[in-house]
Design a protein around this motif. Structure first.
Motif, PDB file in Angstrom:
ATOM      1  N   TYR A 174      73.551  48.216  77.910  1.00  0.00           N
ATOM      2  CA  TYR A 174      74.069  49.135  78.979  1.00  0.00           C
ATOM      3  C   TYR A 174      74.105  48.756  80.310  1.00  0.00           C
ATOM      4  O   TYR A 174      74.272  49.323  81.231  1.00  0.00           O
ATOM      5  N   GLY A 175      74.222  47.149  80.305  1.00  0.00           N
ATOM      6  CA  GLY A 175      74.322  46.722  81.761  1.00  0.00           C
ATOM      7  C   GLY A 175      74.323  45.172  81.708  1.00  0.00           C
ATOM      8  O   GLY A 175      73.916  44.607  80.538  1.00  0.00           O
ATOM      9  N   PRO A 176      74.462  44.362  82.594  1.00  0.00           N
ATOM     10  CA  PRO A 176      74.794  42.998  82.799  1.00  0.00           C
ATOM     11  C   PRO A 176      73.360  42.416  82.694  1.00  0.00           C
ATOM     12  O   PRO A 176      73.195  40.987  82.294  1.00  0.00           O
ATOM     13  N   GLU A 177      72.163  42.761  82.960  1.00  0.00           N
ATOM     14  CA  GLU A 177      70.959  42.111  83.280  1.00  0.00           C
ATOM     15  C   GLU A 177      70.286  42.460  81.850  1.00  0.00           C
ATOM     16  O   GLU A 177      70.129  43.418  81.611  1.00  0.00           O
ATOM     17  N   PRO A 178      69.664  41.136  81.463  1.00  0.00           N
ATOM     18  CA  PRO A 178      68.753  41.446  80.287  1.00  0.00           C
ATOM     19  C   PRO A 178      67.462  42.004  80.837  1.00  0.00           C
ATOM     20  O   PRO A 178      67.030  42.124  81.881  1.00  0.00           O
ATOM     21  N   TYR A 179      66.677  42.601  79.835  1.00  0.00           N
ATOM     22  CA  TYR A 179      65.374  43.000  80.106  1.00  0.00           C
ATOM     23  C   TYR A 179      64.312  42.429  79.519  1.00  0.00           C
ATOM     24  O   TYR A 179      64.505  42.112  78.121  1.00  0.00           O
ATOM     25  N   PRO A 180      62.859  42.435  79.796  1.00  0.00           N
ATOM     26  CA  PRO A 180      61.746  41.764  79.260  1.00  0.00           C
ATOM     27  C   PRO A 180      61.201  42.786  77.897  1.00  0.00           C
ATOM     28  O   PRO A 180      61.057  43.799  78.171  1.00  0.00           O
ATOM     29  N   VAL A 181      61.144  41.985  76.872  1.00  0.00           N
ATOM     30  CA  VAL A 181      60.141  42.338  75.723  1.00  0.00           C
ATOM     31  C   VAL A 181      59.121  41.945  75.722  1.00  0.00           C
ATOM     32  O   VAL A 181      59.247  40.647  75.317  1.00  0.00           O
ATOM     33  N   THR A 182      57.997  42.499  76.168  1.00  0.00           N
ATOM     34  CA  THR A 182      56.736  41.803  76.217  1.00  0.00           C
ATOM     35  C   THR A 182      55.791  41.717  74.870  1.00  0.00           C
ATOM     36  O   THR A 182      56.042  42.720  74.166  1.00  0.00           O
ATOM     37  N   ARG A 183      54.862  40.796  74.779  1.00  0.00           N
ATOM     38  CA  ARG A 183      53.776  40.849  73.617  1.00  0.00           C
ATOM     39  C   ARG A 183      52.979  41.949  73.954  1.00  0.00           C
ATOM     40  O   ARG A 183      52.805  42.435  72.965  1.00  0.00           O
ATOM     41  N   ALA A 184      52.753  42.211  75.075  1.00  0.00           N
ATOM     42  CA  ALA A 184      51.905  43.602  75.312  1.00  0.00           C
ATOM     43  C   ALA A 184      52.505  44.767  74.816  1.00  0.00           C
ATOM     44  O   ALA A 184      51.798  45.679  74.397  1.00  0.00           O
ATOM     45  N   LEU A 185      53.858  44.964  75.333  1.00  0.00           N
ATOM     46  CA  LEU A 185      54.468  45.815  74.711  1.00  0.00           C
ATOM     47  C   LEU A 185      54.299  46.123  73.064  1.00  0.00           C
ATOM     48  O   LEU A 185      54.145  47.394  72.580  1.00  0.00           O
ATOM     49  N   ILE A 186      54.543  45.260  72.446  1.00  0.00           N
ATOM     50  CA  ILE A 186      54.614  45.314  70.933  1.00  0.00           C
ATOM     51  C   ILE A 186      53.306  45.463  70.564  1.00  0.00           C
ATOM     52  O   ILE A 186      53.119  46.278  69.435  1.00  0.00           O
ATOM     53  N   GLU A 187      52.349  44.561  70.905  1.00  0.00           N
ATOM     54  CA  GLU A 187      50.853  44.840  70.614  1.00  0.00           C
ATOM     55  C   GLU A 187      50.231  46.357  70.672  1.00  0.00           C
ATOM     56  O   GLU A 187      49.637  47.026  69.880  1.00  0.00           O
ATOM     57  N   ASP A 188      50.535  46.760  72.099  1.00  0.00           N
ATOM     58  CA  ASP A 188      49.874  48.120  72.401  1.00  0.00           C
ATOM     59  C   ASP A 188      50.811  49.293  71.546  1.00  0.00           C
ATOM     60  O   ASP A 188      50.373  49.988  71.058  1.00  0.00           O
ATOM     61  N   GLY A 189      52.181  48.935  71.427  1.00  0.00           N
ATOM     62  CA  GLY A 189      52.771  49.847  70.538  1.00  0.00           C
ATOM     63  C   GLY A 189      52.162  50.025  69.250  1.00  0.00           C
ATOM     64  O   GLY A 189      52.305  51.264  68.651  1.00  0.00           O
ATOM     65  N   ARG A 190      51.481  48.916  68.594  1.00  0.00           N
ATOM     66  CA  ARG A 190      51.141  49.122  67.208  1.00  0.00           C
ATOM     67  C   ARG A 190      49.740  50.239  67.205  1.00  0.00           C
ATOM     68  O   ARG A 190      49.349  50.660  66.319  1.00  0.00           O
ATOM     69  N   ASP A 191      48.926  50.229  68.365  1.00  0.00           N
ATOM     70  CA  ASP A 191      48.134  51.174  68.711  1.00  0.00           C
ATOM     71  C   ASP A 191      48.317  52.988  68.438  1.00  0.00           C
ATOM     72  O   ASP A 191      47.585  53.659  68.482  1.00  0.00           O
ATOM     73  N   HIS A 192      49.902  52.854  68.461  1.00  0.00           N
ATOM     74  CA  HIS A 192      50.314  54.230  68.701  1.00  0.00           C
ATOM     75  C   HIS A 192      51.432  54.470  67.769  1.00  0.00           C
ATOM     76  O   HIS A 192      52.214  55.610  67.820  1.00  0.00           O
ATOM     77  N   LEU A 193      51.384  53.916  66.842  1.00  0.00           N
ATOM     78  CA  LEU A 193      52.343  54.062  65.591  1.00  0.00           C
ATOM     79  C   LEU A 193      52.146  55.418  64.879  1.00  0.00           C
ATOM     80  O   LEU A 193      50.960  55.802  64.715  1.00  0.00           O
ATOM     81  N   LEU A 194      53.143  56.023  64.647  1.00  0.00           N
ATOM     82  CA  LEU A 194      53.178  57.454  63.721  1.00  0.00           C
ATOM     83  C   LEU A 194      53.692  57.374  62.445  1.00  0.00           C
ATOM     84  O   LEU A 194      53.097  58.656  61.708  1.00  0.00           O
ATOM     85  N   LEU A 195      54.374  56.714  61.993  1.00  0.00           N
ATOM     86  CA  LEU A 195      55.276  56.870  60.868  1.00  0.00           C
ATOM     87  C   LEU A 195      54.406  56.405  59.911  1.00  0.00           C
ATOM     88  O   LEU A 195      55.015  56.547  58.466  1.00  0.00           O
ATOM     89  N   GLY A 196      53.237  56.069  59.797  1.00  0.00           N
ATOM     90  CA  GLY A 196      52.211  55.686  58.684  1.00  0.00           C
ATOM     91  C   GLY A 196      51.657  56.817  57.901  1.00  0.00           C
ATOM     92  O   GLY A 196      51.185  56.615  56.795  1.00  0.00           O
ATOM     93  N   GLY A 197      51.819  58.173  58.487  1.00  0.00           N
ATOM     94  CA  GLY A 197      51.332  59.132  57.776  1.00  0.00           C
ATOM     95  C   GLY A 197      52.042  60.534  58.542  1.00  0.00           C
ATOM     96  O   GLY A 197      52.845  60.645  59.167  1.00  0.00           O
TER      97      GLY A 197
END
Length: 262
Positions: A174-197
């Motif tokens: 959606y634009g010319p600039e890349p954006y960061p995907v961080t380890r904190a984003l991935i790891e914290d996301g695992r604490d909020h997953l919904l699709l397992g049940g």
């Protein structure tokens, strides 16, 4: 507040620290009926998006309240985007909802905002505030996207970059600039997953999903429907719709879905 007025800054204090969020809170008009609306934007989006502004304008014509805000590190709010996580942005949403809305609300979540909406509904219900939820309208719902739509799709080199260096700069479609995907984003996301049940929304849900969406495939939205087994849910599949669903006809569908719940 007119829909085009500049946002004000809301101080927020949670266990994750203090920050200020840019908010735009339209009050209900005298005699206005029905629940208020809360706009929950997407990843790297803000409250000035076309859908958010159109929703606010519609609320003004109807006389109902409408709350828009920018997550930390988004738009005019404090913070750096790369420091953000799902948990932080959920805290932002709950703080804004509790501080600036009253009574039942329709939570309108776009992309990541749909995940935040479902998490917020769960948190409100868990705190004895289920009566605050009038319903949810979810646009291209990117539920669990950090795992299902990012990590599981990343190749070994990208995963290694994130694990060893703490982030990977992802090219943006959606634009010319890349954006960061961080380890904190991935790891914290695992604490909020919904699709397992089973997922409770604690109110009726309407989903709008484009079938040409390359970011959130329509099969992902159908997977969400399968997990929403205890609450009323309907889905509109738009054959030629992309991820943004920002065309005039798409915005009209959004307003119609909100109108049914509000």
């Amino acid at each position: 507040m007119p829909h085009d007025a500049p946002p004000t800054m809301l101080p927020v204090r949670t266990v994750r620290g203090e920050r200020r969020l840019a908010v735009s809170a339209r009050p209900a008009a005298d005699g206005g009926a029905g629940p208020g609306l809360v706009w929950l934007g997407g990843f790297k989006s803000d409250q000035t998006s076309g859908k958010a502004v159109a929703l606010d304008h519609w609320a003004g014509g109807r006389g109902c309240a409408c709350l828009r805000f920018d997550y930390s590190g988004h738009g005019a709010s404090d913070g750096r985007f790369e420091d953000g996580t799902i948990g932080l942005w959920l805290d932002d949403a709950l703080a804004a909802i509790r501080a600036l809305s009253a009574g039942p609300q329709v939570l309108v979540g776009s992309s990541m905002g749909a995940w935040i909406a479902l998490l917020a509904a769960r948190a409100l219900a868990g705190a004895g505030e289920a009566d605050r939820i009038a319903g949810l309208v979810l646009v291209a719902p990117a539920v669990d996207f950090t795992e299902a739509l990012m990590w599981e799709r990343f190749g070994p080199e990208v995963r290694r970059e994130i694990e060893e260096n703490g982030r990977w700069m992802r090219p943006s479609p959606y634009g010319p600039e890349p954006y960061p995907v961080t380890r904190a984003l991935i790891e914290d996301g695992r604490d909020h997953l919904l699709l397992g049940g089973p997922i409770r929304s604690h109110g009726p849900v309407h989903i709008l999903q484009g079938m040409r969406d390359e970011d959130v495939p329509w099969a992902h939205a159908m997977r969400l429907v399968e997990h929403l087994a205890s609450d009323p849910v309907s889905i509109t599949l738009i054959k030629d719709g992309d991820h943004r669903l920002s065309r005039d006809e798409d915005v009209a569908r959004l307003i119609a879905a909100v109108d049914l719940l509000a």
